[in-house]
Design an enzyme around this catalytic site. Sequence first.
Site, PDB file in Angstrom:
ATOM      1  N   HIS A   8       4.866   5.479  11.716  1.00  0.00           N
ATOM      2  CA  HIS A   8       4.416   5.422  10.323  1.00  0.00           C
ATOM      3  C   HIS A   8       3.462   6.626  10.125  1.00  0.00           C
ATOM      4  O   HIS A   8       2.245   6.467  10.035  1.00  0.00           O
ATOM      5  CB  HIS A   8       3.703   4.096  10.102  1.00  0.00           C
ATOM      6  N   ARG A  20       0.801  -1.207   0.000  1.00  0.00           N
ATOM      7  CA  ARG A  20       0.000   0.000   0.000  1.00  0.00           C
ATOM      8  C   ARG A  20       0.846   1.275   0.000  1.00  0.00           C
ATOM      9  O   ARG A  20       0.644   2.174  -0.816  1.00  0.00           O
ATOM     10  CB  ARG A  20      -0.937   0.053   1.225  1.00  0.00           C
ATOM     11  N   ARG A  59      11.344   3.416   3.809  1.00  0.00           N
ATOM     12  CA  ARG A  59      10.885   2.455   4.830  1.00  0.00           C
ATOM     13  C   ARG A  59      12.088   1.604   5.185  1.00  0.00           C
ATOM     14  O   ARG A  59      12.821   1.136   4.312  1.00  0.00           O
ATOM     15  CB  ARG A  59       9.761   1.583   4.296  1.00  0.00           C
TER      16      ARG A  59
HETATM   17  C1  NCD Z   1       1.485  -1.317   8.145  1.00  0.00           C
HETATM   18  C2  NCD Z   1       2.974  -1.161   8.243  1.00  0.00           C
HETATM   19  O1  NCD Z   1       3.718  -1.520   7.353  1.00  0.00           O
HETATM   20  O2  NCD Z   1       3.376  -0.633   9.261  1.00  0.00           O
HETATM   21  N1  NCD Z   1       0.957  -1.436   6.863  1.00  0.00           N
HETATM   22  C3  NCD Z   1       0.816  -0.348   6.068  1.00  0.00           C
HETATM   23  O3  NCD Z   1       1.721   0.432   5.885  1.00  0.00           O
HETATM   24  N2  NCD Z   1      -0.371  -0.160   5.501  1.00  0.00           N
HETATM   25  C4  NCD Z   1       0.965  -2.317   9.068  1.00  0.00           C
HETATM   26  C5  NCD Z   1       1.550  -3.689   9.095  1.00  0.00           C
HETATM   27  O4  NCD Z   1       2.542  -4.005   8.468  1.00  0.00           O
HETATM   28  O5  NCD Z   1       1.002  -4.482   9.839  1.00  0.00           O
END
Ligand code: NCD
Length: 353
Positions: free
Chosen positions: A152, A64, A115
């Site tokens: 996040h 996503r 990330r």
């Molecule tokens: C989350 C993440 O990567 O922190 N997902 C996201 O970005 N939509 C949640 C997860 O990984 O559980």
Amino acid sequence: MELSFRHLVSASQVTRPDADFLVERAREMEEAMKDRNAFRHVKKYRKMFRDKCVASLFYEPSTRTRFSFERAVKKFGGEVMTADGFQFSSLYKGESVADNTRVIAGYDIDAIIMRHPHDGSAQEAADALDEYRLETGRHVPFINAGDGKNEHPTQAALDLKTIQDECGRLTGLHVALVGDLLRGRTVHSLSMLLSLYEGNHLTFATPGLLRLPGHVKDLLKARNVSFDEVNSLEPALDADVCYMTRSQNERSKQGWSLWERWKKTLRYLFQKNEIEPQFTLTADLLRGKNTVIMHPLPRNGEIATDIDRLPNAAYFRQARNGLPMRMALLSELMNTAKQENESDESYGWRRAA
Ligand code: NCD
């Protein structure tokens, strides 16, 4: 209005005017995308992203966040360069995040989204870009797309828009956050954003030991936010919003206190079959309730699929909010960077020789 931050590392940097502005801008983006002609009002951004290149560095899995960020850049006519996975980057050879980011910025990159599996890596990258600015006079905005178990913030921003869409307000709400709150970074950032709005009560519902970390609770206390912590799912079912999360089993247990580890070991010894406890939401549990159900996704069995068709199941609408929110955020940060980089004052940043 202009955002109060130049890099987005933590949701704790976001002020109430920033949050209101981003939700509003994301709504404008969403409206504009419904009608191709109306999209012309973002033409100025299309022009702004021409010849611009955003580096999308994902050193940890993502669907996503990465797709919505990259689509956002392309919607504005910009270019994206991707680093995919740790093992194909110099980080694998032991390079620091700081060096890696600073080097990438130097290839005429206009913004960096990252990330990374380590807590604090986002701050390290943002600091490196400030060093780069001191050296070259050029500001390259940084956006944290998730750093370890820490934060996040862009997910939290799109969660905020979702809550506004679903509940019609961001104040006076009871929001329950459920699941692995110790390692679930989205919850840390979302609690910080919800703390900007008056009259909200937060319930943190955790199975077993996966409680919200102390530093997030300290921030909530400092901002006088009303919250409670429970060990069962029931209180969450009657909240205005029930925000489910998965157990972050891939994350290491570092960050657990000695006492938590000790308790875990004792449990393991005395209940041999113990698996990571988890709350599961089913349509039966939700019967007669109109609690808005959210989840950052991916889900791992916390929400039964028979909930998907309920009108209050908001998680797919929530995921779709990723695109307009990331368009809003990127365009604002890049617009500010462009203005600063084109003004003479930006040379004030250059370190004296
Ligand atoms: C989350 C993440 O990567 O922190 N997902 C996201 O970005 N939509 C949640 C997860 O990984 O559980």
